[in-house]
Motif scaffolding. Sequence first.
Motif, short mmCIF file in Angstrom:
data_model
loop_
_atom_site.label_atom_id
_atom_site.label_comp_id
_atom_site.label_asym_id
_atom_site.label_seq_id
_atom_site.Cartn_x
_atom_site.Cartn_y
_atom_site.Cartn_z
N LEU A 1 35.57 25.47 32.03
CA LEU A 1 35.61 26.03 33.38
C LEU A 1 34.49 27.05 33.53
O LEU A 1 34.38 27.98 32.74
CB LEU A 1 36.97 26.69 33.65
N ILE A 2 33.67 26.87 34.56
CA ILE A 2 32.55 27.76 34.84
C ILE A 2 32.79 28.40 36.20
O ILE A 2 32.89 27.70 37.21
CB ILE A 2 31.20 27.01 34.85
N LEU A 3 32.89 29.73 36.24
CA LEU A 3 33.12 30.45 37.49
C LEU A 3 31.81 31.02 37.99
O LEU A 3 31.22 31.89 37.36
CB LEU A 3 34.14 31.58 37.28
N CYS A 4 31.34 30.51 39.12
CA CYS A 4 30.07 30.94 39.71
C CYS A 4 30.27 31.17 41.21
O CYS A 4 29.61 30.52 42.03
CB CYS A 4 28.97 29.90 39.48
N THR A 5 31.20 32.03 41.56
CA THR A 5 31.55 32.20 42.97
C THR A 5 30.49 32.94 43.77
O THR A 5 30.48 32.86 44.99
CB THR A 5 32.89 32.95 43.09
N GLY A 6 29.61 33.66 43.10
CA GLY A 6 28.55 34.36 43.81
C GLY A 6 29.07 35.56 44.57
O GLY A 6 30.23 35.96 44.46
N GLN A 7 28.19 36.15 45.36
CA GLN A 7 28.56 37.32 46.15
C GLN A 7 29.31 36.88 47.39
O GLN A 7 28.84 36.04 48.15
CB GLN A 7 27.30 38.10 46.56
N GLN A 8 30.49 37.43 47.58
CA GLN A 8 31.32 37.07 48.71
C GLN A 8 31.57 38.30 49.57
O GLN A 8 32.12 39.29 49.11
CB GLN A 8 32.67 36.51 48.23
N TYR A 9 31.13 38.24 50.82
CA TYR A 9 31.41 39.34 51.75
C TYR A 9 32.85 39.24 52.21
O TYR A 9 33.37 38.15 52.41
CB TYR A 9 30.45 39.27 52.94
N GLN A 10 33.50 40.38 52.37
CA GLN A 10 34.91 40.42 52.75
C GLN A 10 35.08 41.15 54.07
O GLN A 10 34.22 41.94 54.48
CB GLN A 10 35.74 41.12 51.66
#
Length: 200
Positions: free
Chosen positions: A123-132
Amino acid sequence: IGYALNHTNRKLTLEPKITVSAKIVVVGASSVGISFLETLVFCSHLKFDNLILISTHGLPGKNLLGAEQRKFLATDHCFNDKDYALMSLCSWVNVVVGRMTGIDRAAKHVVLSKGEIVLYDHLILCTGQQYQVPCPAGADISQHPTNREVANGSKRRYTGKVPCNHFTLNDEEDCCKALTWIRNNSITTEDGGRVSAPFC
């Protein structure tokens, strides 16, 4: 229209590739996630036949944004629409459209927002920058409080109703939705300018 030119010589044709059948799941179509998949797909001596990408809107680059939409979206300039087209990752990677909500490390699977389960070997987690969506601090602005007097809300998440004219721009899909809303909810003045619609 851009095109991809792939050259194959006799040496590469006759050279055997080692097939890697391990199920590799990449979460997030960020620049890191796309670069990781590109490295595996174009590896000269290995063939990965079980690559899976989990992304909210699938592979990036399917919506060709104009200059007007591009202004909405921050970019690190790693990939552009032409790069995505030339890579053609859709030919090598199985894409699962959805949002990951949980990980079961013991069972080695991830859970998506609609309840689907995707098994993995790696499993590779590469969600990047997420604005909220910003969370209101609850301060009484009539008292003119300073930053020190306002409670730190960096770990709080806003769970209330998001106004229809508030947009969190994380990808090209969000940009298209924002631009469509602006065009449908603004009034064109006589001098060619635009006046925003009232808040909702």
